[in-house]
Design an enzyme around this catalytic site. Structure first.
Site, mmCIF file in Angstrom:
data_model
loop_
_atom_site.group_PDB
_atom_site.id
_atom_site.type_symbol
_atom_site.label_atom_id
_atom_site.label_comp_id
_atom_site.label_asym_id
_atom_site.label_seq_id
_atom_site.Cartn_x
_atom_site.Cartn_y
_atom_site.Cartn_z
ATOM 1 N N SER A 173 -11.044 -1.380 0.630
ATOM 2 C CA SER A 173 -12.322 -0.743 0.320
ATOM 3 C C SER A 173 -12.341 -0.397 -1.161
ATOM 4 O O SER A 173 -11.289 -0.306 -1.807
ATOM 5 C CB SER A 173 -12.479 0.537 1.152
ATOM 6 O OG SER A 173 -13.603 1.293 0.733
ATOM 7 N N TYR A 182 -10.082 8.566 4.728
ATOM 8 C CA TYR A 182 -10.401 7.148 4.568
ATOM 9 C C TYR A 182 -9.804 6.610 3.270
ATOM 10 O O TYR A 182 -9.228 5.522 3.242
ATOM 11 C CB TYR A 182 -11.918 6.946 4.584
ATOM 12 C CG TYR A 182 -12.342 5.502 4.672
ATOM 13 C CD1 TYR A 182 -12.259 4.804 5.878
ATOM 14 C CD2 TYR A 182 -12.841 4.832 3.556
ATOM 15 C CE1 TYR A 182 -12.647 3.483 5.967
ATOM 16 C CE2 TYR A 182 -13.232 3.503 3.637
ATOM 17 C CZ TYR A 182 -13.135 2.835 4.840
ATOM 18 O OH TYR A 182 -13.518 1.519 4.927
ATOM 19 N N LYS A 240 -6.995 3.562 2.870
ATOM 20 C CA LYS A 240 -7.245 2.305 2.155
ATOM 21 C C LYS A 240 -6.337 2.128 0.940
ATOM 22 O O LYS A 240 -5.979 0.995 0.589
ATOM 23 C CB LYS A 240 -8.722 2.209 1.768
ATOM 24 C CG LYS A 240 -9.657 2.105 2.971
ATOM 25 C CD LYS A 240 -9.269 0.936 3.884
ATOM 26 C CE LYS A 240 -10.190 0.798 5.079
ATOM 27 N NZ LYS A 240 -9.829 -0.340 5.957
#
Length: 301
Positions: free
Chosen positions: A170, A183, A187
């Site tokens: 990401s 998150y 990533k």
């Protein structure tokens, strides 16, 4: 092989590869969604698998790599009892698949995007943080652990011409965000894990491992590019701050199929789905590779 095919990017990837004549094996956690997809893609090899469950992934990989057959709903499940029960059904299935030449570790979650208000690092509930790491990080590790050895074996035995491992990263794996801490952590971990995998692959042959940032695309996981609504690239739709997934797959599909040894260990992104402004915030840019094996790392090599 694609994980997380029941929605979002995974669903788009499943449709693209299937409709372009590839033999596709895919998985998802929800049996009802897998059953519905099996009706739409009758020749796809779809299974219920929880990528955060190591045993679930192991049995799924064994069924595929050892040609025990993968088709219909089975193999995985969301707990150990489901895994063992479903595996018996799968090994009686005669639909065999070919040597795996592409694995896309796509399954991912982002509970933080569903919060009614933005959460700081200390406000993210432990359960949400743990689940994010379990799926986004451990899920990729489980895919590596159980698919890559067979891909390496095939490479060494000159079975097939290409073996590619792609893990969905990401923009948040290159640039931090104060309101998507779990998150981001997951990533950034994917970037390091897949680059480390790339350094471990055989020097001979045509294997590669790539962390791929998909872009700001409208999916069930959230927009994945930031919080200000201005991170979209040139392929964004006019009705949304996120990229159009139909446009995305027409760029991402051929890009993934075109990956080769020259891309091994490089951090890449799907072109046109991040703005130049946002990309400038990244700690490392597209094409950022891995150290040469002859420089340092003697304790590994």
């Amino acid at each position: 092989v694609i994980s997380g095919v029941t929605s979002g990017l995974g669903r788009a990837l499943l449709g693209y590869f299937y409709n372009h004549g590839h033999v596709v094996a895919g998985c998802g956690r929800r049996s009802e969604d897998i059953l519905a997809l099996q009706g739409l893609f009758p020749n796809a090899k779809l299974s219920v698998v929880d990528v955060s469950n190591d045993r679930s992934v192991q049995l799924w990989a064994d069924a595929i790599c050892n040609n025990n057959g993968v088709g219909g709903v089975g193999v995985g499940g969301n707990d150990d009892n489901d895994v063992e029960n479903n595996t018996t059904k799968e090994r009686n299935n005669n639909n065999n698949v070919q040597a795996v030449d592409l694995v896309i570790a796509n399954a991912g979650i982002s509970p933080e995007t569903l919060y009614p208000t933005k959460a700081t690092a200390w406000e993210v509930p432990r359960q949400d943080f743990d689940e994010t790491i379990d799926v986004n990080v451990k899920g990729v590790a489980n895919m590596i652990r159980h698919f890559v050895p067979q891909m390496v074996k095939n490479n060494n035995n000159h079975v097939g011409t290409q073996a590619t491992f792609v893990a969905m990263s990401s923009g948040l794996g290159r640039s931090p965000n104060p309101h998507q801490v779990a998150y981001c952590a997951s990533k950034w971990a994917v970037e390091g894990m897949v680059k480390s995998l790339a350094m471990s692959l055989p020097l001979d042959g045509n294997m590669c491992a790539v962390p791929l940032a998909p872009g700001v695309v409208q999916t069930g996981v959230g927009f994945g590019g930031g919080v200000d609504g201005k991170n979209e690239g040139s392929n964004s739709s006019s009705s949304s701050s996120s990229g159009n997934i139909d446009k995305w797959i027409e760029v991402a599909g051929p890009m993934i199929l075109g990956l080769s040894r020259k891309d091994n260990g490089k951090s890449l992104s799907v072109k046109g789905f991040y703005s130049v402004r946002y990309r400038q915030t990244w700690s490392f840019q597209d094409g950022s590779g891995i150290p040469d094996r002859g420089v340092g790392h003697n304790n590994i090599y």
